[in-house]
Scaffold this motif. Structure first.
Motif, PDB file in Angstrom:
ATOM      1  N   VAL A 101       8.779 -29.914 -10.564  1.00 41.24           N
ATOM      2  CA  VAL A 101       7.445 -29.558 -11.042  1.00 41.24           C
ATOM      3  C   VAL A 101       6.434 -29.652  -9.890  1.00 41.24           C
ATOM      4  CG1 VAL A 101       5.608 -30.185 -12.662  1.00 41.24           C
ATOM      5  CG2 VAL A 101       8.000 -30.335 -13.367  1.00 41.24           C
ATOM      6  N   GLY A 102       6.656 -30.592  -8.961  1.00 42.33           N
ATOM      7  CA  GLY A 102       5.728 -30.796  -7.859  1.00 42.33           C
ATOM      8  C   GLY A 102       5.811 -29.756  -6.759  1.00 42.33           C
ATOM      9  N   VAL A 103       6.871 -28.966  -6.746  1.00 43.19           N
ATOM     10  CA  VAL A 103       7.030 -27.944  -5.713  1.00 43.19           C
ATOM     11  C   VAL A 103       6.056 -26.806  -5.991  1.00 43.19           C
ATOM     12  CG1 VAL A 103       8.621 -26.210  -4.778  1.00 43.19           C
ATOM     13  CG2 VAL A 103       9.429 -28.520  -5.249  1.00 43.19           C
ATOM     14  N   ASP A 104       5.322 -26.375  -4.946  1.00 43.38           N
ATOM     15  CA  ASP A 104       4.319 -25.344  -5.191  1.00 43.38           C
ATOM     16  C   ASP A 104       4.807 -23.941  -4.842  1.00 43.38           C
ATOM     17  OD1 ASP A 104       4.259 -25.522  -2.466  1.00 43.38           O
ATOM     18  OD2 ASP A 104       2.097 -25.728  -2.281  1.00 43.38           O
ATOM     19  N   HIS A 105       6.096 -23.787  -4.556  1.00 38.69           N
ATOM     20  CA  HIS A 105       6.651 -22.447  -4.386  1.00 38.69           C
ATOM     21  C   HIS A 105       6.713 -21.785  -5.759  1.00 38.69           C
ATOM     22  CE1 HIS A 105       8.420 -22.950  -0.224  1.00 38.69           C
ATOM     23  NE2 HIS A 105       7.927 -24.141  -0.511  1.00 38.69           N
ATOM     24  N   SER A 106       6.664 -20.458  -5.767  1.00 41.69           N
ATOM     25  CA  SER A 106       6.623 -19.776  -7.052  1.00 41.69           C
ATOM     26  C   SER A 106       7.432 -18.491  -7.021  1.00 41.69           C
ATOM     27  CB  SER A 106       5.166 -19.450  -7.413  1.00 41.69           C
ATOM     28  OG  SER A 106       5.105 -18.841  -8.677  1.00 41.69           O
ATOM     29  N   VAL A 107       8.163 -18.223  -8.114  1.00 41.51           N
ATOM     30  CA  VAL A 107       8.752 -16.907  -8.345  1.00 41.51           C
ATOM     31  C   VAL A 107       7.742 -16.156  -9.191  1.00 41.51           C
ATOM     32  CG1 VAL A 107      10.668 -15.618  -9.337  1.00 41.51           C
ATOM     33  CG2 VAL A 107      11.106 -17.811  -8.213  1.00 41.51           C
ATOM     34  N   ASN A 108       7.195 -15.062  -8.645  1.00 41.61           N
ATOM     35  CA  ASN A 108       6.093 -14.363  -9.308  1.00 41.61           C
ATOM     36  C   ASN A 108       6.551 -13.338 -10.330  1.00 41.61           C
ATOM     37  OD1 ASN A 108       4.132 -15.742  -7.805  1.00 41.61           O
ATOM     38  ND2 ASN A 108       4.393 -14.337  -6.089  1.00 41.61           N
ATOM     39  N   GLU A 109       7.672 -12.651 -10.036  1.00 46.83           N
ATOM     40  CA  GLU A 109       8.147 -11.632 -10.970  1.00 46.83           C
ATOM     41  C   GLU A 109       9.614 -11.330 -10.701  1.00 46.83           C
ATOM     42  OE1 GLU A 109       6.432  -7.710 -13.182  1.00 46.83           O
ATOM     43  OE2 GLU A 109       5.606  -8.220 -11.233  1.00 46.83           O
ATOM     44  N   MET A 110      10.340 -10.903 -11.742  1.00 41.35           N
ATOM     45  CA  MET A 110      11.741 -10.530 -11.611  1.00 41.35           C
ATOM     46  C   MET A 110      11.996  -9.202 -12.313  1.00 41.35           C
ATOM     47  SD  MET A 110      13.685 -14.184 -12.199  1.00 41.35           S
ATOM     48  CE  MET A 110      15.252 -13.667 -11.514  1.00 41.35           C
TER      49      MET A 110
END
Length: 170
Positions: A101-110
């Protein structure tokens, strides 16, 4: 508690679709699939992510791949639900550093193409290709992009889309 149609109450952060109907994604990671032809009755649901307290995010979305596996993605999240076996792979995102939860990387769309590729646009890892069968993950450098920009930084990808001719738009 459920309302009259069997759709659980709670904070829904996104809605997508799979073969069975519309998937409501809740910010605690619950996913509920509703059959829209039969008064929004619940076809299936999974509470595993919520029960394990693995996620609490308004960014959660889903993508149903060609095998009808349901990918849960968003802020610090890339997981896949095998609907037929009712099992979760919660560690597939570890390869991208999407572990908590603390990781600020993000998958934006698939999105997916007709060749069995799943394409993921991310904020820190650029464009990612996932093989739908092997689950092998690799970073893909888009052609025609200024190579000096790619060398110095990974380009964030906000949106991915495969059109009717199987062309990937990034």
């Amino acid at each position: 508690t459920n309302d009259a149609h069997g759709v659980p109450q709670g904070n829904i952060c996104s809605i997508s679709e799979c073969r069975d109907g519309a998937i409501a994604v809740y910010e605690d990671g619950r996913m509920v699939c509703c059959d829209i032809m039969r008064q929004q009755n619940t076809v299936w649901q999974t509470d595993f992510i919520a029960q394990q307290h693995l996620r609490k995010s308004k960014s959660l979305k889903t993508y149903a791949d060609q095998l009808d596996n349901i990918w849960l993605y968003g802020q610090g999240t890339l997981m896949v639900y095998n609907k037929s076996a009712n099992t979760w792979n919660t560690t597939i995102g570890d390869q991208l550093g999407l572990t908590s939860v603390g990781v600020d990387h993000s998958v934006n769309e698939m999105t997916g193409d007709s060749n069995g590729n799943i394409w993921a646009g991310t904020d820190r890892s650029g464009l990612i290709r996932i093989n739908v069968n092997t689950r092998e993950i690799e970073a893909v450098q888009p052609r025609g992009v200024n190579p000096r920009r790619i060398d110095s930084e990974i380009m964030p990808i906000q949106s991915v889309y495969v059109d009717d001719t199987d062309l990937l738009w990034v």
